[in-house]
Design a protein around this motif. Structure first.
Motif, PDB file in Angstrom:
ATOM      1  N   TYR A 292       0.828  -1.203   0.000  1.00 26.97           N
ATOM      2  CA  TYR A 292       0.000   0.000   0.000  1.00 26.97           C
ATOM      3  C   TYR A 292       0.868   1.260   0.000  1.00 26.97           C
ATOM      4  CZ  TYR A 292      -3.413   3.477   1.430  1.00 26.97           C
ATOM      5  OH  TYR A 292      -4.189   4.595   1.493  1.00 26.97           O
TER       6      TYR A 292
ATOM      7  N   ARG B 111       2.275   1.745  -3.452  1.00 28.04           N
ATOM      8  CA  ARG B 111       1.222   2.211  -4.350  1.00 28.04           C
ATOM      9  C   ARG B 111       0.906   3.681  -4.102  1.00 28.04           C
ATOM     10  NH1 ARG B 111      -4.436   2.060  -3.694  1.00 28.04           N
ATOM     11  NH2 ARG B 111      -5.521   2.218  -5.671  1.00 28.04           N
ATOM     12  N   THR B 112       0.804   4.078  -2.838  1.00 33.43           N
ATOM     13  CA  THR B 112       0.514   5.460  -2.491  1.00 33.43           C
ATOM     14  C   THR B 112       1.643   6.381  -2.937  1.00 33.43           C
ATOM     15  OG1 THR B 112      -0.738   4.697  -0.579  1.00 33.43           O
ATOM     16  CG2 THR B 112      -0.075   6.997  -0.580  1.00 33.43           C
TER      17      THR B 112
ATOM     18  N   ALA C  97       3.765   5.846  -5.376  1.00 32.70           N
ATOM     19  CA  ALA C  97       3.736   5.929  -6.834  1.00 32.70           C
ATOM     20  C   ALA C  97       2.621   6.849  -7.306  1.00 32.70           C
ATOM     21  CB  ALA C  97       3.565   4.533  -7.436  1.00 32.70           C
ATOM     22  N   ALA C  98       1.460   6.789  -6.655  1.00 32.19           N
ATOM     23  CA  ALA C  98       0.343   7.662  -7.041  1.00 32.19           C
ATOM     24  C   ALA C  98       0.683   9.123  -6.779  1.00 32.19           C
ATOM     25  CB  ALA C  98      -0.914   7.267  -6.283  1.00 32.19           C
ATOM     26  N   ARG C  99       1.346   9.425  -5.688  1.00 30.91           N
ATOM     27  CA  ARG C  99       1.746  10.807  -5.389  1.00 30.91           C
ATOM     28  C   ARG C  99       2.755  11.317  -6.407  1.00 30.91           C
ATOM     29  NH1 ARG C  99       2.532  10.744   1.159  1.00 30.91           N
ATOM     30  NH2 ARG C  99       0.335  10.460   1.669  1.00 30.91           N
ATOM     31  N   ARG C 100       3.719  10.484  -6.752  1.00 37.50           N
ATOM     32  CA  ARG C 100       4.706  10.895  -7.752  1.00 37.50           C
ATOM     33  C   ARG C 100       4.042  11.125  -9.102  1.00 37.50           C
ATOM     34  NH1 ARG C 100      10.609   8.330  -7.177  1.00 37.50           N
ATOM     35  NH2 ARG C 100      11.003   9.107  -5.094  1.00 37.50           N
ATOM     36  N   HIS C 101       3.101  10.259  -9.443  1.00 39.90           N
ATOM     37  CA  HIS C 101       2.399  10.398 -10.716  1.00 39.90           C
ATOM     38  C   HIS C 101       1.570  11.685 -10.724  1.00 39.90           C
ATOM     39  CE1 HIS C 101       0.620   9.231 -14.476  1.00 39.90           C
ATOM     40  NE2 HIS C 101      -0.608   9.387 -13.957  1.00 39.90           N
ATOM     41  N   ALA C 102       0.944  12.008  -9.589  1.00 40.68           N
ATOM     42  CA  ALA C 102       0.139  13.222  -9.498  1.00 40.68           C
ATOM     43  C   ALA C 102       1.014  14.470  -9.616  1.00 40.68           C
ATOM     44  CB  ALA C 102      -0.651  13.243  -8.203  1.00 40.68           C
ATOM     45  N   ARG C 103       2.204  14.457  -9.051  1.00 36.43           N
ATOM     46  CA  ARG C 103       3.123  15.590  -9.150  1.00 36.43           C
ATOM     47  C   ARG C 103       3.653  15.758 -10.579  1.00 36.43           C
ATOM     48  NH1 ARG C 103       7.049  14.351  -4.328  1.00 36.43           N
ATOM     49  NH2 ARG C 103       5.473  14.050  -2.750  1.00 36.43           N
TER      50      ARG C 103
END
Length: 136
Positions: free
Chosen positions: A118, A121-122, A124-130
């Motif tokens: 988790y 995944r979190t 990676a999602a934050r990096r993708h959002a940035r």
């Protein structure tokens, strides 16, 4: 005279150590050796799993190695991916191995493995959002 020790379970043990030791000390030393061996074997298993994932991804590196710089980047990326996959899969394998004998430890290892997955995944999602450009 040396003799075997008959356990209540029906096994026979023969522990030999230099010096004069009590039976309790002999059993403590044997348990400590078993615990150390178990952790060494677990570590070897995790390292072998990491190497296995690296070898499975190696063809990607070889294909990308046509362009030298790209091969290095892909090689580093596959190393990170192999490390992350090992961090997620190794606790699952350990938990399955312990499920019958130590179910509470098994559940604990699964919880830790799930938390690691988790967290990855979190992150990676934050990096993708940035990295994604703002709409508009």
């Amino acid at each position: 005279d040396f003799g075997e020790y008959q356990t209540k379970a029906g096994d026979r043990l023969l522990l030999v150590r230099p010096g004069t030791l009590s039976a309790g000390d002999m059993f403590k030393a044997a348990q400590e050796e078993n615990r150390i061996l178990a952790w060494v074997l677990r570590l070897v298993g995790v390292v072998a799993m990491f190497i296995g994932w690296m070898l499975m991804m190696r063809p990607l590196v070889v294909l990308a190695d046509v362009i030298p710089f790209l091969g290095n980047v892909i090689g580093a990326g596959t190393g990170v991916v192999a490390l992350l996959v090992t961090a997620v899969v190794a606790p699952i394998v350990i938990a399955i191995a312990w499920l019958w004998y130590r179910p509470l430890v098994s559940v604990g290892v699964l919880i830790v493995g799930g938390a690691v997955a988790y967290g990855i995944r979190t992150l990676a999602a934050r990096r993708h959002a940035r990295a994604a450009p703002a709409p508009g």
